[in-house]
Design an enzyme around this catalytic site. Structure first.
Site, mmCIF file in Angstrom:
data_model
loop_
_atom_site.group_PDB
_atom_site.id
_atom_site.type_symbol
_atom_site.label_atom_id
_atom_site.label_comp_id
_atom_site.label_asym_id
_atom_site.label_seq_id
_atom_site.Cartn_x
_atom_site.Cartn_y
_atom_site.Cartn_z
ATOM 1 N N GLY A 177 0.827 -1.195 0.000
ATOM 2 C CA GLY A 177 0.000 0.000 0.000
ATOM 3 C C GLY A 177 0.861 1.245 0.000
ATOM 4 C CB VAL A 178 1.346 4.060 -1.832
ATOM 5 C CG1 VAL A 178 2.135 5.356 -1.801
ATOM 6 C CG2 VAL A 178 2.137 2.982 -2.539
ATOM 7 N N GLY A 193 3.940 7.371 3.236
ATOM 8 C CA GLY A 193 4.940 6.635 2.473
ATOM 9 C C GLY A 193 4.399 5.284 2.090
ATOM 10 C CG ASP A 240 -7.684 10.387 6.488
ATOM 11 O OD1 ASP A 240 -8.656 10.661 5.750
ATOM 12 O OD2 ASP A 240 -6.563 10.082 6.058
#
Ligand SMILES: *[C@@H]1O[C@H](CO)[C@@H](O)[C@H](O)[C@H]1NC(C)=O
Ligand SMILES: *[C@@H]1O[C@H](CO)[C@@H](O)[C@H](O)[C@H]1NC(C)=O
Ligand SMILES: *[C@@H]1O[C@H](CO)[C@@H](O)[C@H](O)[C@H]1NC(C)=O
Ligand SMILES: *[C@@H]1O[C@H](CO)[C@@H](O)[C@H](O)[C@H]1NC(C)=O
Ligand SMILES: *[C@@H]1O[C@H](CO)[C@@H](O)[C@H](O)[C@H]1NC(C)=O
Ligand SMILES: *[C@@H]1O[C@H](CO)[C@@H](O)[C@H](O)[C@H]1NC(C)=O
Ligand SMILES: *[C@@H]1O[C@H](CO)[C@@H](O)[C@H](O)[C@H]1NC(C)=O
Length: 856
Positions: free
Chosen positions: A523-524, A528, A642
């Site tokens: 994942g990104v 990072g 988030d």
């Protein structure tokens, strides 16, 4: 009338289990010292009476505190006090054959001309010294608390009068005594004889001794208020602040279908919420063999302590499946603890008492370790609750605690910082469980926390990884080879976090990920890349590696370590450790085998293996629990900021876990309302109110979670710019269709025909409320959970419900939604905590009542 029937049933279902709790013995007294004729009610609705008529001698005045500390949980009994300028006594009628709880409440403030910082006094109950040279002010300062409660259990006094004396110290000029509240209640015979640790075959009889409660913890669980206790008005705190080192194990919660069955044990021993949660070591044998699951308590030296350990295994059901050792102060108290063997079955609670003499020791250690000698099936250990009592026949007093240098320094810094002082103060007590309620348990919370921190190496010296107990305790990791990082960790907070999680060297990280091989990238994110990795010879982890350029990265890295290392919950991703070396920063997490929620809903708009409606509901409920815990469980609100489907991860059993706390903010504590902040988050999920006013509340997370619910329903992204204008925003598109009655047309085609209409309606209504324009109109995470559970129940057990529902549908809304009287009542009764929802008992009860009311 049907509607009323439903209410009555709900009411009964909710209130009956509590009725026994709330029942107040007619012999019990709750005195608000200095209260006027009418008495008063505390925030939990308990009645406090004036103390005057029990006062028999001495000089005293009543006075109101000159200011109200914002952290006071309740005005009554703390804001009024009785100040004694000479030795004064109360006389209370008692039954000589009974044991009594005596609770004393102190709020050291300024009472007209009396400043509590000049107050030193002793308190005796008949011949028993409870306090001597006591300074409530110093004690509270050392604990960073505004007020303090002391709890004693007095053995039968063989007389019909209890004489409680307050005597100002004669060693301090102008000293006076004071007290804000006195509670005296008969209690059952909770104590008997117990083995004396270190002296095999000797027992110690506690039946006729007086006790002072030092600690009372709901291990692996949450704060339990006096009204939620099983009838003895005790307060139970979270155990996390007392865990030693970084081997903190895992917390568990009883599944819905497991009933906590007390059999012959009286329920007052401890409430269901204590037994329905536990902490165990984990499920990796080698790791468990390498560490002790340890709690450390700060105690007065040279005294006897009774340690009561509460157990209930709600997972395994056979003898010899889990057998473990119990160490108290490094001595074996029990070599072969087998909870099922003791209790007789799954879900049956039991407890064990041990007495120990703490010669010269200011700490009491309780540690658990698997017992391989007994050849158990699993190498694990568990604990559900712990109580520590100081025992003495005549004198329970101890010295005033010393505020530590660290605390003093912290307070200085806090005063300088931009936040109002009380907020920082409270943030400091983070993790020490009891938001509003100060108490005896906190005495140690801070001492231990401070103590642990000083015990850990100071920042800048973390060059020897073997000096930390690794989280998983396995000393056979590559990290122990002493590959010193040679670099300062650079932040006091990080140093603190080190106490709680494991430190990895860069070399460990490179080995784990095959030199950060691109093929391991899973994942990104803004921070990072995220790599899959393997540590400890086969343990799978996810490693988030920072992008060294990102300044934001550094802050978020630190936030995340601080946050995650303190939070443990079944529905939050666990942080295992971190690495900071040569500009590299990595965070190491539990590996989530099933990846993100998003990839199971859609990927490039192509449905993968489609989740069923039930699975989706369960995932949403799990994630909602995680968020609910963030908002309320830690006792200081954490706002995730988030919430989105890529931050909800799924483990190998499809259990949803909330991840990515990089943006989290510690939120307001009840009263303040909001946190002003720079707008951050992901488009498509952003709360419009937050956008407009730049004020963050936990309702911002509720908004984002509403969008997540829509995604679960429609299997499309929150924002899809390639669609026609009116469809770009999922939230708007769903609302538009819902109002037009065409919601069915836009739900995931894979779900068509699968969702029961009642379940869909409940779910969609709840989701719609989440995305209300005004935060105040959105439900709390708790209300939302209730509704999601309801939606799942409507899907699973439609029969009873569909029969009950047709005519009453709208009334059902009234009953179950957040703003109705009933839901408000539900909350007022404090049934709304996660445990209550999780134990399932209450809900199942409610649902079955609704289900069976059809015939009436
Ligand atoms: C009770 O307290 C007294 C005075 O502090 C002490 O001398 C005595 O040893 C204690 N007894 C026990 C059983 O701890
Ligand atoms: C138990 O042992 C540990 C390390 O072996 C030591 O640090 C600790 O002080 C001991 N605790 C007690 C209460 O003796
Ligand atoms: C666990 O605690 C006991 C008692 O202090 C000690 O003997 C033992 O070495 C500890 N085990 C580990 C793995 O730390
Ligand atoms: C009373 O407590 C204070 C503060 O802890 C301490 O400085 C003082 O020495 C104590 N006095 C006596 C007589 O124990
Ligand atoms: C690391 O710590 C261990 C135990 O505390 C000690 O024996 C060892 O010498 C230390 N190594 C270094 C490099 O400081
Ligand atoms: C420690 O590591 C060695 C070598 O990798 C391995 O042979 C041994 O089994 C490991 N021991 C434990 C307790 O994991
Ligand atoms: C619940 O508490 C709130 C405020 O504490 C109060 O306004 C409301 O009337 C209470 N509801 C019920 C049903 O008692």
């Amino acid at each position: 009338m049907q509607w009323h029937t439903t209410l009555v049933y709900l009411f009964a279902a909710i209130c009956l289990p509590l009725a026994s709790n709330a029942a107040v013995d007619k012999d019990s007294l709750m005195l608000g010292c200095g209260l006027g004729e009418g008495g008063g009610k505390d925030s939990e609705g308990r009645e406090w009476s004036p103390d005057k008529k029990y006062l028999t001698g001495g000089n005293s005045v009543t006075s109101k505190a000159s200011f109200q500390d914002p952290s006071l949980s309740s005005e009554v009994p703390y804001m009024t006090s009785r100040v004694f300028t000479s030795e004064s006594t109360y006389k209370f009628p008692i039954q000589g054959t009974k044991r009594y709880w005596l609770r004393l409440y102190f709020y050291p403030s300024v009472y007209s001309t009396f400043d509590a910082s000049n107050s030193f006094f002793s308190v005796t109950a008949n011949d028993v010294t409870l306090l001597s040279n006591f300074s409530a002010s110093i004690t509270c300062q050392a604990l960073s608390q505004a007020y303090i409660d002391r709890e004693y259990s007095l053995a039968p006094l063989n007389t019909d009068t209890l004489t409680l004396s307050f005597k100002p110290s004669d060693k301090h000029p102008n000293a006076f005594a004071f007290v804000n509240g006195i509670e005296l209640t008969p209690m059952p015979d909770l104590f008997d004889s117990a083995p004396l640790v270190g002296y095999s075959d000797q027992t110690f009889d506690t039946k006729s001794l007086h006790l002072q409660t030092m600690f009372r913890l709901n291990v692996g669980g949450q704060f339990i208020s006096p009204l939620q206790d099983s009838g003895l008005s005790r307060t139970w705190y979270d155990d996390t602040p007392y865990l030693f080192g970084s081997g903190v194990g895992v917390t568990n919660q009883a599944a819905k279908d497991v009933k906590i069955d007390y059999k012959t044990m009286p329920q007052y021993v401890a409430p269901t919420n204590v037994y329905a949660t536990s902490r165990s070591m984990g499920n990796v044998k080698d790791i468990n063999m390498g560490y002790n699951l340890t709690w450390v308590f700060q105690v007065d030296p040279n005294s006897m302590y009774l340690t009561r350990l509460h157990f209930c295994d709600f997972f395994y059901n056979k003898v010899n499946e889990i057998v473990f050792k119990i160490y108290i102060n490094n001595q074996t108290a029990q070599g072969d603890a087998d909870v099922i063997g003791w209790a007789g079955g799954i879900g049956v609670p039991t407890y064990k008492d041990y007495v120990i003499y703490g010669k010269g020791l200011e700490e009491l250690w309780v540690a658990l370790h698997p017992a391989p000698e007994t050849k158990p099936e699993f190498f694990d250990a568990l604990l559900n609750g712990v109580e520590v009592f100081k025992i003495n026949e005549t004198d329970l007093s101890g010295p005033n605690p010393k505020p530590s240098d660290m605390l003093m320094k912290h307070e200085e810094q806090a005063a300088k910082s931009f936040e109002p002082e009380h907020i920082t103060k409270r943030t400091f007590v983070i993790g020490s469980a009891a938001g509003g309620a100060a108490g005896f348990a906190l005495v140690a919370a801070l001492c231990v926390a401070v103590h642990q921190r000083t015990r850990k190496k100071a920042p800048g010296t973390c060059t020897n990884t073997s000096s930390w107990l690794p989280l998983y305790g396995n000393s056979n990791t590559t990290g122990t080879k002493g590959t010193g990082s040679g670099k300062s960790v650079g932040s006091g907070n990080l140093a603190m976090a080190q106490g709680l999680c494991r430190y990895f060297s860069l070399q460990d990280m490179m080995q784990a990920t095959n030199n950060f091989d691109e093929s391991n990238v899973i994942g990104v994110g803004g921070f990072g890349k995220v790599y899959k990795g393997v540590i400890d010879n086969g343990f799978k982890v996810a490693i988030k590696r920072s992008n060294p350029q990102s300044e934001q990265g550094v802050n978020e890295f630190q936030t995340e370590i601080e946050m995650l290392s303190k939070l443990r919950h079944k529905h939050l991703v666990s942080l295992i450790g971190f690495c900071e070396e040569e500009d590299e920063m990595c965070l190491v997490y539990d590996y989530m085998a099933h990846g993100t929620m998003r990839e199971h809903l859609y990927k490039g708009n192509k449905p993968l293996d489609t989740l069923t409606w039930k699975q989706r509901l369960e995932i949403c409920i799990g994630a909602a629990r995680g968020l609910h815990y963030l908002h309320t469980g830690a006792k200081y609100t954490i706002i995730h900021r988030d919430v989105k489907t890529t931050n909800i991860l799924l483990d190998e059993n499809w259990v949803a876990k909330v991840s990515d706390f990089g943006l989290s903010k510690t939120g307001p504590n009840m009263n303040q309302g909001h946190v002003s902040t720079v707008v951050k988050g992901s488009f498509g999920y952003l709360d419009p109110e937050y956008f407009r006013r730049q004020q963050l509340t936990e309702k911002s997370d509720v908004y984002s979670f509403g969008v997540v619910l829509f995604e679960a329903l429609c299997s499309r992204p929150a924002l899809n710019p390639s669609l026609p204008k009116e469809q770009v925003s999922l939230a708007e598109w769903v609302l538009y269709n819902k109002r037009k009655g065409t919601l069915e047309d836009i739900i995931d085609p894979n779900l068509k025909g699968q969702i029961r209409p009642e379940s869909l309606n409940k779910f969609a209504d709840a989701a719609e409320k989440c995305v209300s324009d005004l935060g105040s109109e959105r439900p709390s995470m708790n209300d939302l959970l209730w509704n999601l559970e309801f939606a799942l129940n409507l899907q699973e057990n439609p029969d009873g419900l569909t029969k009950a529902a047709p005519l009453e549908e709208s009334e059902f809304e009234e009953v179950s939604l957040g703003n109705s009287d009933m839901a408000a009542h539900y909350k007022n009764l404090s049934l709304g905590s996660e445990h209550d929802l999780n134990t399932g008992d209450n809900n199942a009860h409610i649902f079955s009542q609704i289900g069976t009311q059809k015939g009436r």
